[in-house]
Design a protein around this motif. Structure first.
Motif, PDB file in Angstrom:
ATOM      1  N   CYS A  90     -24.176  -6.586  53.797  1.00 27.31           N
ATOM      2  CA  CYS A  90     -23.030  -6.269  54.649  1.00 27.31           C
ATOM      3  C   CYS A  90     -23.337  -5.076  55.561  1.00 27.31           C
ATOM      4  O   CYS A  90     -22.947  -5.053  56.737  1.00 27.31           O
ATOM      5  CB  CYS A  90     -21.801  -5.974  53.798  1.00 27.31           C
ATOM      6  SG  CYS A  90     -21.017  -7.437  53.057  1.00 27.31           S
ATOM      7  N   ALA A  91     -24.035  -4.075  55.024  1.00 22.42           N
ATOM      8  CA  ALA A  91     -24.414  -2.910  55.831  1.00 22.42           C
ATOM      9  C   ALA A  91     -25.362  -3.316  56.950  1.00 22.42           C
ATOM     10  O   ALA A  91     -25.220  -2.886  58.101  1.00 22.42           O
ATOM     11  CB  ALA A  91     -25.054  -1.839  54.947  1.00 22.42           C
ATOM     12  N   LYS A  92     -26.333  -4.151  56.621  1.00 26.69           N
ATOM     13  CA  LYS A  92     -27.284  -4.615  57.634  1.00 26.69           C
ATOM     14  C   LYS A  92     -26.584  -5.438  58.712  1.00 26.69           C
ATOM     15  O   LYS A  92     -26.859  -5.293  59.909  1.00 26.69           O
ATOM     16  CB  LYS A  92     -28.383  -5.446  56.967  1.00 26.69           C
ATOM     17  CG  LYS A  92     -29.325  -4.645  56.087  1.00 26.69           C
ATOM     18  CD  LYS A  92     -30.375  -5.552  55.447  1.00 26.69           C
ATOM     19  CE  LYS A  92     -31.352  -4.773  54.583  1.00 26.69           C
ATOM     20  NZ  LYS A  92     -32.354  -5.673  53.946  1.00 26.69           N
ATOM     21  N   GLU A  93     -25.683  -6.315  58.276  1.00 26.33           N
ATOM     22  CA  GLU A  93     -24.954  -7.153  59.231  1.00 26.33           C
ATOM     23  C   GLU A  93     -24.114  -6.305  60.171  1.00 26.33           C
ATOM     24  O   GLU A  93     -24.106  -6.518  61.396  1.00 26.33           O
ATOM     25  CB  GLU A  93     -24.048  -8.123  58.467  1.00 26.33           C
ATOM     26  CG  GLU A  93     -23.157  -8.971  59.368  1.00 26.33           C
ATOM     27  CD  GLU A  93     -22.221  -9.860  58.570  1.00 26.33           C
ATOM     28  OE1 GLU A  93     -21.005  -9.602  58.564  1.00 26.33           O
ATOM     29  OE2 GLU A  93     -22.723 -10.821  57.949  1.00 26.33           O
ATOM     30  N   ALA A  94     -23.395  -5.313  59.620  1.00 28.36           N
ATOM     31  CA  ALA A  94     -22.543  -4.453  60.440  1.00 28.36           C
ATOM     32  C   ALA A  94     -23.369  -3.668  61.450  1.00 28.36           C
ATOM     33  O   ALA A  94     -23.001  -3.553  62.633  1.00 28.36           O
ATOM     34  CB  ALA A  94     -21.754  -3.501  59.545  1.00 28.36           C
ATOM     35  N   ASN A  95     -24.488  -3.117  61.007  1.00 27.70           N
ATOM     36  CA  ASN A  95     -25.340  -2.336  61.895  1.00 27.70           C
ATOM     37  C   ASN A  95     -25.878  -3.201  63.033  1.00 27.70           C
ATOM     38  O   ASN A  95     -25.859  -2.800  64.206  1.00 27.70           O
ATOM     39  CB  ASN A  95     -26.496  -1.753  61.081  1.00 27.70           C
ATOM     40  CG  ASN A  95     -27.293  -0.721  61.834  1.00 27.70           C
ATOM     41  OD1 ASN A  95     -26.772   0.310  62.251  1.00 27.70           O
ATOM     42  ND2 ASN A  95     -28.578  -0.977  62.023  1.00 27.70           N
ATOM     43  N   HIS A  96     -26.340  -4.393  62.690  1.00 29.45           N
ATOM     44  CA  HIS A  96     -26.913  -5.299  63.692  1.00 29.45           C
ATOM     45  C   HIS A  96     -25.863  -5.773  64.692  1.00 29.45           C
ATOM     46  O   HIS A  96     -26.088  -5.723  65.918  1.00 29.45           O
ATOM     47  CB  HIS A  96     -27.553  -6.496  62.989  1.00 29.45           C
ATOM     48  CG  HIS A  96     -27.989  -7.575  63.926  1.00 29.45           C
ATOM     49  ND1 HIS A  96     -29.113  -7.460  64.718  1.00 29.45           N
ATOM     50  CD2 HIS A  96     -27.440  -8.794  64.217  1.00 29.45           C
ATOM     51  CE1 HIS A  96     -29.244  -8.556  65.460  1.00 29.45           C
ATOM     52  NE2 HIS A  96     -28.244  -9.374  65.166  1.00 29.45           N
ATOM     53  N   LEU A  97     -24.729  -6.236  64.193  1.00 30.73           N
ATOM     54  CA  LEU A  97     -23.712  -6.811  65.079  1.00 30.73           C
ATOM     55  C   LEU A  97     -23.139  -5.783  66.046  1.00 30.73           C
ATOM     56  O   LEU A  97     -22.958  -6.075  67.235  1.00 30.73           O
ATOM     57  CB  LEU A  97     -22.587  -7.428  64.246  1.00 30.73           C
ATOM     58  CG  LEU A  97     -22.935  -8.698  63.467  1.00 30.73           C
ATOM     59  CD1 LEU A  97     -21.731  -9.177  62.659  1.00 30.73           C
ATOM     60  CD2 LEU A  97     -23.409  -9.804  64.411  1.00 30.73           C
ATOM     61  N   VAL A  98     -22.864  -4.578  65.554  1.00 34.38           N
ATOM     62  CA  VAL A  98     -22.285  -3.558  66.435  1.00 34.38           C
ATOM     63  C   VAL A  98     -23.309  -3.080  67.454  1.00 34.38           C
ATOM     64  O   VAL A  98     -22.998  -2.931  68.644  1.00 34.38           O
ATOM     65  CB  VAL A  98     -21.719  -2.381  65.613  1.00 34.38           C
ATOM     66  CG1 VAL A  98     -21.307  -1.229  66.543  1.00 34.38           C
ATOM     67  CG2 VAL A  98     -20.520  -2.837  64.778  1.00 34.38           C
ATOM     68  N   ASN A  99     -24.548  -2.827  67.032  1.00 33.36           N
ATOM     69  CA  ASN A  99     -25.576  -2.403  67.984  1.00 33.36           C
ATOM     70  C   ASN A  99     -25.800  -3.456  69.054  1.00 33.36           C
ATOM     71  O   ASN A  99     -25.932  -3.137  70.250  1.00 33.36           O
ATOM     72  CB  ASN A  99     -26.888  -2.116  67.253  1.00 33.36           C
ATOM     73  CG  ASN A  99     -26.884  -0.773  66.546  1.00 33.36           C
ATOM     74  OD1 ASN A  99     -26.003   0.061  66.785  1.00 33.36           O
ATOM     75  ND2 ASN A  99     -27.847  -0.557  65.660  1.00 33.36           N
ATOM     76  N   GLY A 106     -31.443  -6.534  70.141  1.00 34.82           N
ATOM     77  CA  GLY A 106     -32.612  -5.755  69.750  1.00 34.82           C
ATOM     78  C   GLY A 106     -32.563  -4.289  70.127  1.00 34.82           C
ATOM     79  O   GLY A 106     -33.551  -3.574  69.930  1.00 34.82           O
ATOM     80  N   LYS A 107     -31.433  -3.803  70.645  1.00 37.62           N
ATOM     81  CA  LYS A 107     -31.345  -2.409  71.095  1.00 37.62           C
ATOM     82  C   LYS A 107     -30.450  -1.596  70.176  1.00 37.62           C
ATOM     83  O   LYS A 107     -29.579  -2.126  69.491  1.00 37.62           O
ATOM     84  CB  LYS A 107     -30.811  -2.351  72.530  1.00 37.62           C
ATOM     85  CG  LYS A 107     -31.731  -2.999  73.558  1.00 37.62           C
ATOM     86  CD  LYS A 107     -31.161  -2.861  74.961  1.00 37.62           C
ATOM     87  CE  LYS A 107     -32.085  -3.490  75.998  1.00 37.62           C
ATOM     88  NZ  LYS A 107     -31.536  -3.373  77.366  1.00 37.62           N
ATOM     89  N   SER A 108     -30.681  -0.281  70.183  1.00 37.84           N
ATOM     90  CA  SER A 108     -29.872   0.645  69.395  1.00 37.84           C
ATOM     91  C   SER A 108     -29.803   1.978  70.141  1.00 37.84           C
ATOM     92  O   SER A 108     -30.653   2.268  70.993  1.00 37.84           O
ATOM     93  CB  SER A 108     -30.478   0.841  67.996  1.00 37.84           C
ATOM     94  OG  SER A 108     -31.784   1.369  68.085  1.00 37.84           O
ATOM     95  N   PRO A 109     -28.813   2.814  69.843  1.00 33.86           N
ATOM     96  CA  PRO A 109     -28.673   4.086  70.568  1.00 33.86           C
ATOM     97  C   PRO A 109     -29.766   5.090  70.218  1.00 33.86           C
ATOM     98  O   PRO A 109     -30.219   5.144  69.075  1.00 33.86           O
ATOM     99  CB  PRO A 109     -27.302   4.587  70.119  1.00 33.86           C
ATOM    100  CG  PRO A 109     -27.105   3.969  68.766  1.00 33.86           C
ATOM    101  CD  PRO A 109     -27.745   2.616  68.863  1.00 33.86           C
ATOM    102  N   ASP A 110     -30.185   5.866  71.204  1.00 37.17           N
ATOM    103  CA  ASP A 110     -31.122   6.958  70.932  1.00 37.17           C
ATOM    104  C   ASP A 110     -30.321   8.215  70.596  1.00 37.17           C
ATOM    105  O   ASP A 110     -29.086   8.212  70.584  1.00 37.17           O
ATOM    106  CB  ASP A 110     -32.069   7.191  72.109  1.00 37.17           C
ATOM    107  CG  ASP A 110     -31.352   7.521  73.409  1.00 37.17           C
ATOM    108  OD1 ASP A 110     -30.145   7.900  73.359  1.00 37.17           O
ATOM    109  OD2 ASP A 110     -31.967   7.417  74.476  1.00 37.17           O
TER     110      ASP A 110
END
Length: 243
Positions: A90-99, A106-110
């Motif tokens: 669930c943590a992985k899914e939340a992190n991936h979907l919101v990013n 494939g992107k995430s905040p710096d």
């Protein structure tokens, strides 16, 4: 109604205090969204202002003896392991979907984006993007927990239950609200394992999420709930982390 309940409690305590050997959990109570549903689970509760159900503050030995008389069905080790696996997913899914939703595939905040001020709270303190993203990810993670875990273990898992801990001789109270609590069947007041989702944004915190002083202090406070597992955090990068 309150007087009747307190009367029964007092009579019960006379018998309980005659027990020569009793030890148990610290004095704490779990408050639910509904005082009525809380009392259905625990007939010894009474209603306080704000519609929160609290267990009365009673002698520790009496509380221990009363708890020993209650039917407590804890989760088996295999079920705890299964739930922990699902919590990590669930943590992985939340992190991936919101990013992905906020920044693209494939992107995430710096770090600069994480520290960007997006508003101010009621005290005039800045609200940074990392806090905003954390709230979004918690919402998605909680939805995942409801979908994947609560349907399997509806009586043993609670999302964001509130606990009131009595601390010190002065009668001070500490209010705790862990993200996820595993507990005895139908008894959120009998905690088994405690977890908090963490979604580190800054690069340094992603590599060492337990280095944050606030997180360490939080885990220390959760230990007062006397769960059978050490309190843990859940991150998308490292999964379950506990001392």
């Amino acid at each position: 109604m309150k007087m009747m309940i307190e009367g029964r409690l007092l009579c019960g305590l006379v018998a309980l205090l005659c027990l020569s050997c009793a030890s148990g959990p610290r004095q704490y109570a779990q408050s639910t969204d509904s005082a009525t549903s809380g009392c259905l689970r625990n007939p010894a509760c009474y209603t306080q202002p704000g519609d929160e159900a609290f267990l009365p503050w009673v002698d520790k030995a009496a509380r221990a003896a009363a708890s020993a008389g209650a039917t407590m069905k804890l989760l088996e080790a295999a079920d705890v392991a299964r739930i922990e696996h699902l919590l990590v997913e669930c943590a992985k899914e939340a992190n991936h979907l919101v990013n992905e939703r906020e920044y693209g595939e494939g992107k995430s905040p710096d770090d600069t984006e994480c520290m960007r001020v997006v508003g101010y709270d009621k005290n005039g303190d800045p609200i940074r993007r990392q806090a905003e993203l954390g709230t979004m990810k918690h919402d998605v993670a909680f939805a995942c927990v409801r979908r994947e875990i609560l349907r399997l273990f509806p009586n043993n898992v609670s999302i964001e239950p509130s606990y009131v801990i009595r601390t010190g001789k002065a009668g001070n109270q500490d209010i705790l609200k862990p993200d996820i609590v595993l507990h005895a069947s139908g008894r959120p007041d009998q905690a088994q394992c405690i977890y908090d989702f963490k979604f580190p944004c800054l690069k340094a915190r992603k590599s060492n999420p337990r280095s944050v002083p606030e997180t360490q202090a939080q885990m220390t406070r959760y230990a007062n709930l006397d769960g059978q597992c050490n309190p843990a955090i859940i991150t998308p990068q490292f999964g379950i982390i506990r001392d």
